[in-house]
Design a protein around this motif. Structure first.
Motif, PDB file in Angstrom:
ATOM      1  N   ARG A 198       0.852  -1.186   0.000  1.00 29.17           N
ATOM      2  CA  ARG A 198       0.000   0.000   0.000  1.00 29.17           C
ATOM      3  C   ARG A 198       0.891   1.240   0.000  1.00 29.17           C
ATOM      4  NH1 ARG A 198      -4.201  -1.689   4.904  1.00 29.17           N
ATOM      5  NH2 ARG A 198      -5.010  -3.614   3.911  1.00 29.17           N
TER       6      ARG A 198
ATOM      7  N   TYR B  21       0.920   5.361   0.252  1.00 24.48           N
ATOM      8  CA  TYR B  21       0.196   6.583   0.586  1.00 24.48           C
ATOM      9  C   TYR B  21       0.946   7.746  -0.054  1.00 24.48           C
ATOM     10  CZ  TYR B  21      -2.338   3.739   3.961  1.00 24.48           C
ATOM     11  OH  TYR B  21      -3.121   2.761   4.538  1.00 24.48           O
TER      12      TYR B  21
ATOM     13  N   HIS C  67      -5.738   2.429  -7.540  1.00 22.86           N
ATOM     14  CA  HIS C  67      -6.015   3.501  -6.586  1.00 22.86           C
ATOM     15  C   HIS C  67      -7.306   3.174  -5.848  1.00 22.86           C
ATOM     16  CE1 HIS C  67      -7.214   7.943  -5.745  1.00 22.86           C
ATOM     17  NE2 HIS C  67      -6.610   7.390  -4.710  1.00 22.86           N
ATOM     18  N   ASP C  68      -7.177   2.912  -4.556  1.00 20.47           N
ATOM     19  CA  ASP C  68      -8.344   2.665  -3.714  1.00 20.47           C
ATOM     20  C   ASP C  68      -8.859   4.021  -3.240  1.00 20.47           C
ATOM     21  OD1 ASP C  68     -10.091   2.159  -1.547  1.00 20.47           O
ATOM     22  OD2 ASP C  68      -9.179   0.200  -1.230  1.00 20.47           O
ATOM     23  N   SER C  69      -9.847   4.554  -3.940  1.00 21.82           N
ATOM     24  CA  SER C  69     -10.321   5.917  -3.655  1.00 21.82           C
ATOM     25  C   SER C  69     -10.988   6.003  -2.286  1.00 21.82           C
ATOM     26  CB  SER C  69     -11.289   6.376  -4.747  1.00 21.82           C
ATOM     27  OG  SER C  69     -12.371   5.475  -4.862  1.00 21.82           O
ATOM     28  N   THR C  70     -11.510   4.887  -1.792  1.00 21.97           N
ATOM     29  CA  THR C  70     -12.153   4.899  -0.478  1.00 21.97           C
ATOM     30  C   THR C  70     -11.126   5.060   0.633  1.00 21.97           C
ATOM     31  OG1 THR C  70     -13.931   3.466  -1.284  1.00 21.97           O
ATOM     32  CG2 THR C  70     -13.648   3.625   1.106  1.00 21.97           C
ATOM     33  N   SER C  71     -10.054   4.268   0.540  1.00 18.80           N
ATOM     34  CA  SER C  71      -9.020   4.328   1.578  1.00 18.80           C
ATOM     35  C   SER C  71      -7.950   5.365   1.269  1.00 18.80           C
ATOM     36  CB  SER C  71      -8.363   2.948   1.735  1.00 18.80           C
ATOM     37  OG  SER C  71      -9.323   1.969   2.064  1.00 18.80           O
ATOM     38  N   GLY C  72      -7.837   5.754  -0.003  1.00 15.33           N
ATOM     39  CA  GLY C  72      -6.911   6.818  -0.375  1.00 15.33           C
ATOM     40  C   GLY C  72      -5.508   6.377  -0.702  1.00 15.33           C
ATOM     41  N   TYR C  73      -5.249   5.064  -0.805  1.00 15.43           N
ATOM     42  CA  TYR C  73      -3.901   4.618  -1.120  1.00 15.43           C
ATOM     43  C   TYR C  73      -3.882   3.855  -2.437  1.00 15.43           C
ATOM     44  CZ  TYR C  73      -5.743   0.448   1.335  1.00 15.43           C
ATOM     45  OH  TYR C  73      -6.512  -0.606   1.762  1.00 15.43           O
TER      46      TYR C  73
END
Length: 268
Positions: A190, A192, A217-223
């Protein structure tokens, strides 16, 4: 008597110099033969695919001029410890593939100048008169000039059996006992980053050959995230989380800016 003392002092100085030269040579030899310090194979190479049907972020690769690589090892020996800063000054091209030639069997590409620096630190300890690698940092790749629009804040590496490691600086030291992984282990990375919409992220790793997997890109978690499987072949390897500013992969742009954080691992 004065002459004898002077001769003894001179002999001691010469022996100290020879010992220092011998230590430096031994440590350099260890680094040159250790795959953990062979950083080029994991960031240099051919494209992941030669199919223009997959045009886009996978259609690129670095071509590093290996004969032009300048390596510097700064070695500071203090007693039975040696502190090393290793740097590789890289020259080459970023090649962005645009298609095939008229015959249809040769890739065409746009070439952008590449001038990067790779850096890694290490600590060696002398055990029974022989130097041994004790601690090693991750790898940091950065431009010799220019600054990307984004920053990498941290990496989280989650091994299915080796646990979780958090990197807030790629040049943080790790004990060699902390980088052991199991053959075929699943690893999730992951990343950030700031301004994730301005970059493409990839994981370079070795499994029989060089692999480069695009990060999601995991837009929910931001990473940014990617899970991959380690090789089953025991050995010493590097994996690299590679981030390129989006314009770098645009054939119409002259921009090439990237930052990469690498991490060492030993499969056994």
């Amino acid at each position: 008597m004065k002459r004898l003392l002077s001769a003894l002092a001179l002999t001691g100085i010469l022996m100290g110099c020879r010992g220092r030269i011998g230590d430096d040579e031994a440590i350099r030899s260890l680094m040159e033969s250790d795959p953990l310090f062979n950083i080029l194979g994991v960031i240099d190479g051919q494209p992941e695919t030669t199919s223009i049907l997959l045009a886009g972020p996978q259609n690129w690769y670095r071509k590093i001029y290996r004969d032009s690589v300048v390596k510097t090892y700064t070695i500071n020996v203090v007693g039975d410890s040696a502190y090393v800063i290793a740097k590789w000054y890289l020259t080459g091209e970023l090649r962005v593939i645009t298609g095939y030639d008229a015959v249809g069997d040769t890739l065409t590409y746009v070439s952008k100048p590449l001038h990067d620096v790779a850096e890694r630190h290490a600590i060696f300890r002398k055990v029974r008169r022989r130097w041994r690698l004790s601690k090693i940092t991750g790898l940091k790749l950065y431009p010799q000039s220019g600054t990307p629009a984004f920053t990498v804040d941290s990496l989280v590496v989650i091994g299915s059996s080796s646990g979780t490691k958090v990197f807030r600086d790629p040049l943080t030291f790790l004990d060699t006992s902390d980088i052991f992984y199991s053959p075929g282990e699943s690893v999730e990375v992951r990343a950030y980053v700031s301004l994730p919409d301005t970059l493409f992220g990839y994981i370079h790793h070795w499994r029989g050959r060089h692999h480069r997997d695009a990060m999601d890109h995991d837009s929910t978690s931001g990473y940014l995230v990617r899970t991959y499987t380690l090789t089953t072949t025991p050995g010493r390897y590097n994996a690299v989380a590679d981030f390129l500013q989006k314009e770098s992969l645009d054939p119409a742009s002259t921009t090439y800016l990237s930052v990469a954080w690498g991490f060492p691992y030993i499969v056994r």
